[in-house]
Design a protein around this motif. Structure first.
Motif, PDB file in Angstrom:
ATOM      1  N   LYS A  53      16.493 -61.212  26.152  1.00 46.77           N
ATOM      2  CA  LYS A  53      15.611 -60.081  25.877  1.00 46.77           C
ATOM      3  C   LYS A  53      16.202 -59.130  24.861  1.00 46.77           C
ATOM      4  O   LYS A  53      15.478 -58.439  24.140  1.00 46.77           O
ATOM      5  CB  LYS A  53      15.306 -59.339  27.189  1.00 46.77           C
ATOM      6  N   GLY A  54      17.521 -59.105  24.770  1.00 44.01           N
ATOM      7  CA  GLY A  54      18.173 -58.194  23.835  1.00 44.01           C
ATOM      8  C   GLY A  54      17.823 -58.475  22.391  1.00 44.01           C
ATOM      9  O   GLY A  54      17.840 -57.564  21.554  1.00 44.01           O
ATOM     10  N   GLN A  55      17.484 -59.724  22.069  1.00 43.52           N
ATOM     11  CA  GLN A  55      17.120 -60.055  20.688  1.00 43.52           C
ATOM     12  C   GLN A  55      15.807 -59.379  20.302  1.00 43.52           C
ATOM     13  O   GLN A  55      15.678 -58.863  19.189  1.00 43.52           O
ATOM     14  CB  GLN A  55      17.001 -61.571  20.536  1.00 43.52           C
ATOM     15  N   MET A  56      14.842 -59.387  21.208  1.00 39.41           N
ATOM     16  CA  MET A  56      13.571 -58.726  20.918  1.00 39.41           C
ATOM     17  C   MET A  56      13.739 -57.213  20.886  1.00 39.41           C
ATOM     18  O   MET A  56      13.128 -56.519  20.061  1.00 39.41           O
ATOM     19  CB  MET A  56      12.522 -59.151  21.955  1.00 39.41           C
ATOM     20  N   GLU A  57      14.580 -56.689  21.767  1.00 37.04           N
ATOM     21  CA  GLU A  57      14.831 -55.245  21.766  1.00 37.04           C
ATOM     22  C   GLU A  57      15.511 -54.816  20.467  1.00 37.04           C
ATOM     23  O   GLU A  57      15.217 -53.749  19.923  1.00 37.04           O
ATOM     24  CB  GLU A  57      15.690 -54.878  22.976  1.00 37.04           C
ATOM     25  N   ALA A  58      16.404 -55.678  19.956  1.00 33.96           N
ATOM     26  CA  ALA A  58      17.057 -55.368  18.677  1.00 33.96           C
ATOM     27  C   ALA A  58      16.050 -55.366  17.533  1.00 33.96           C
ATOM     28  O   ALA A  58      16.115 -54.534  16.622  1.00 33.96           O
ATOM     29  CB  ALA A  58      18.163 -56.384  18.408  1.00 33.96           C
ATOM     30  N   ALA A  59      15.096 -56.311  17.576  1.00 34.51           N
ATOM     31  CA  ALA A  59      14.066 -56.361  16.536  1.00 34.51           C
ATOM     32  C   ALA A  59      13.205 -55.107  16.570  1.00 34.51           C
ATOM     33  O   ALA A  59      12.858 -54.543  15.522  1.00 34.51           O
ATOM     34  CB  ALA A  59      13.215 -57.612  16.730  1.00 34.51           C
ATOM     35  N   TRP A  60      12.865 -54.661  17.774  1.00 32.93           N
ATOM     36  CA  TRP A  60      12.064 -53.442  17.889  1.00 32.93           C
ATOM     37  C   TRP A  60      12.862 -52.230  17.391  1.00 32.93           C
ATOM     38  O   TRP A  60      12.302 -51.312  16.788  1.00 32.93           O
ATOM     39  CB  TRP A  60      11.650 -53.226  19.343  1.00 32.93           C
ATOM     40  N   ALA A  61      14.180 -52.230  17.645  1.00 27.61           N
ATOM     41  CA  ALA A  61      15.017 -51.120  17.201  1.00 27.61           C
ATOM     42  C   ALA A  61      15.083 -51.051  15.677  1.00 27.61           C
ATOM     43  O   ALA A  61      15.222 -49.965  15.104  1.00 27.61           O
ATOM     44  CB  ALA A  61      16.425 -51.269  17.781  1.00 27.61           C
ATOM     45  N   PHE A  62      14.961 -52.213  15.015  1.00 25.14           N
ATOM     46  CA  PHE A  62      14.949 -52.249  13.555  1.00 25.14           C
ATOM     47  C   PHE A  62      13.566 -51.943  12.977  1.00 25.14           C
ATOM     48  O   PHE A  62      13.372 -51.996  11.765  1.00 25.14           O
ATOM     49  CB  PHE A  62      15.417 -53.614  13.062  1.00 25.14           C
ATOM     50  N   GLY A  63      12.601 -51.665  13.832  1.00 27.52           N
ATOM     51  CA  GLY A  63      11.281 -51.275  13.369  1.00 27.52           C
ATOM     52  C   GLY A  63      10.281 -52.404  13.250  1.00 27.52           C
ATOM     53  O   GLY A  63       9.201 -52.209  12.684  1.00 27.52           O
ATOM     54  N   MET A  64      10.610 -53.591  13.734  1.00 29.92           N
ATOM     55  CA  MET A  64       9.652 -54.691  13.696  1.00 29.92           C
ATOM     56  C   MET A  64       8.546 -54.461  14.728  1.00 29.92           C
ATOM     57  O   MET A  64       8.812 -54.045  15.858  1.00 29.92           O
ATOM     58  CB  MET A  64      10.344 -56.020  14.001  1.00 29.92           C
ATOM     59  N   GLY A  65       7.316 -54.757  14.326  1.00 26.95           N
ATOM     60  CA  GLY A  65       6.203 -54.681  15.251  1.00 26.95           C
ATOM     61  C   GLY A  65       6.154 -55.909  16.147  1.00 26.95           C
ATOM     62  O   GLY A  65       6.898 -56.876  15.961  1.00 26.95           O
ATOM     63  N   PRO A  66       5.241 -55.922  17.132  1.00 24.78           N
ATOM     64  CA  PRO A  66       5.149 -57.049  18.063  1.00 24.78           C
ATOM     65  C   PRO A  66       4.848 -58.378  17.374  1.00 24.78           C
ATOM     66  O   PRO A  66       5.432 -59.414  17.719  1.00 24.78           O
ATOM     67  CB  PRO A  66       4.003 -56.634  18.998  1.00 24.78           C
ATOM     68  N   VAL A  67       3.937 -58.360  16.392  1.00 26.81           N
ATOM     69  CA  VAL A  67       3.561 -59.601  15.711  1.00 26.81           C
ATOM     70  C   VAL A  67       4.731 -60.139  14.892  1.00 26.81           C
ATOM     71  O   VAL A  67       5.059 -61.331  14.960  1.00 26.81           O
ATOM     72  CB  VAL A  67       2.336 -59.379  14.806  1.00 26.81           C
ATOM     73  N   ARG A  68       5.389 -59.267  14.135  1.00 33.01           N
ATOM     74  CA  ARG A  68       6.517 -59.709  13.310  1.00 33.01           C
ATOM     75  C   ARG A  68       7.686 -60.176  14.181  1.00 33.01           C
ATOM     76  O   ARG A  68       8.380 -61.140  13.848  1.00 33.01           O
ATOM     77  CB  ARG A  68       6.958 -58.573  12.395  1.00 33.01           C
ATOM     78  N   THR A  69       7.903 -59.492  15.281  1.00 38.59           N
ATOM     79  CA  THR A  69       8.967 -59.901  16.201  1.00 38.59           C
ATOM     80  C   THR A  69       8.695 -61.292  16.753  1.00 38.59           C
ATOM     81  O   THR A  69       9.603 -62.127  16.852  1.00 38.59           O
ATOM     82  CB  THR A  69       9.089 -58.896  17.359  1.00 38.59           C
ATOM     83  N   PHE A  70       7.440 -61.539  17.091  1.00 40.18           N
ATOM     84  CA  PHE A  70       7.091 -62.864  17.627  1.00 40.18           C
ATOM     85  C   PHE A  70       7.298 -63.943  16.573  1.00 40.18           C
ATOM     86  O   PHE A  70       7.871 -65.001  16.861  1.00 40.18           O
ATOM     87  CB  PHE A  70       5.641 -62.861  18.111  1.00 40.18           C
ATOM     88  N   LEU A  71       6.832 -63.681  15.338  1.00 37.39           N
ATOM     89  CA  LEU A  71       6.916 -64.700  14.294  1.00 37.39           C
ATOM     90  C   LEU A  71       8.343 -64.941  13.819  1.00 37.39           C
ATOM     91  O   LEU A  71       8.724 -66.087  13.517  1.00 37.39           O
ATOM     92  CB  LEU A  71       6.035 -64.289  13.105  1.00 37.39           C
TER      93      LEU A  71
END
Length: 228
Positions: free
Chosen positions: A121-139
């Motif tokens: 889960k930390g990988q997705m949390e890191a992506a969100w911390a860098f400003g990625m939205g849900p769609v970009r994080t998923f892709l």
């Protein structure tokens, strides 16, 4: 005899068409179902849970007959209630694709859900911390890793899905199992033609297994290098 073999080969192409169409629907439903189960919201979780529980608990043949016959009766009753004099007949190909896709969408839901849960889960949390939205994080983060974790279960679901297309012969679709049955009835040589159909299914599953194993190795390159 050669005419019967040619007919079964034509039916084999229809079997491939049904399988691929049903797979697309199953993958779409699986992604939606996995997203619903992981959403944390009560209604989507409840609906997805009911879907996977009921579908995986009812035999494929029963569901297929319910959709084919029950759907036709239900639509005709609806048209009659609306005052229409027209009648509705569901196409066997469409009924087969919808049924098989609907059934294996439940299995794909659990496959994709398990694959997503396997990603830290930390990988997705890191992506969100860098400003990625849900769609970009998923892709960019979730989807590539999900494929690697989901491929073993996906492979099993696909192989079973291909074999499940034989059930569509019971609703009148002229795929290779139906044509093999017709040929065996006409020639009184059921072993010959059903063995031919079994060999074609074995070819499909063997080629699929070879291709998906190569894909699995492709998505595991970085993991194998890290382990080494």
């Amino acid at each position: 005899m050669s005419g019967y073999y040619a007919s079964i080969l034509q039916g084999a192409l229809l079997t491939v068409g049904v399988s691929l169409s049903a797979l697309l629907l199953a993958v779409l439903l699986g992604l939606i179902g996995a997203a619903a189960k992981l959403s944390g919201r009560k209604l989507p979780v409840a609906l997805a849970t009911v879907y996977t529980t009921v579908v995986r608990g009812v035999p494929e043949l029963v569901l297929m007959l319910l959709i084919f016959y029950g759907g036709t009766i239900g639509m005709n009753n609806l048209l009659e209630w609306m005052g229409s004099k027209s009648t509705f007949d569901i196409n066997p190909f469409l009924a087969g694709v919808l049924t098989i896709g609907f059934i294996y969408g439940a299995y794909m839901t659990e496959t994709f859900r398990g694959a997503i849960l396997a990603i830290p889960k930390g990988q997705m949390e890191a992506a969100w911390a860098f400003g990625m939205g849900p769609v970009r994080t998923f892709l960019r983060i979730t989807a590539p890793q999900m494929v690697r974790y989901a491929l073993p279960g996906f492979t099993n679901n696909w192989l079973v899905l291909i074999k499940a297309t034989a059930l569509i012969s019971l609703i009148g679709l002229h795929e290779m199992t139906y044509l093999a049955k017709q040929a065996s009835a006409a020639t009184r040589e059921p072993f010959t033609f059903f063995l031919f159909a079994a060999a074609l299914f074995l070819v499909y599953t063997s080629v699929s297994l070879w291709a998906l194993r190569r894909l699995e190795r492709r998505y595991s390159i970085g993991v194998r290098r890290a382990a080494t």
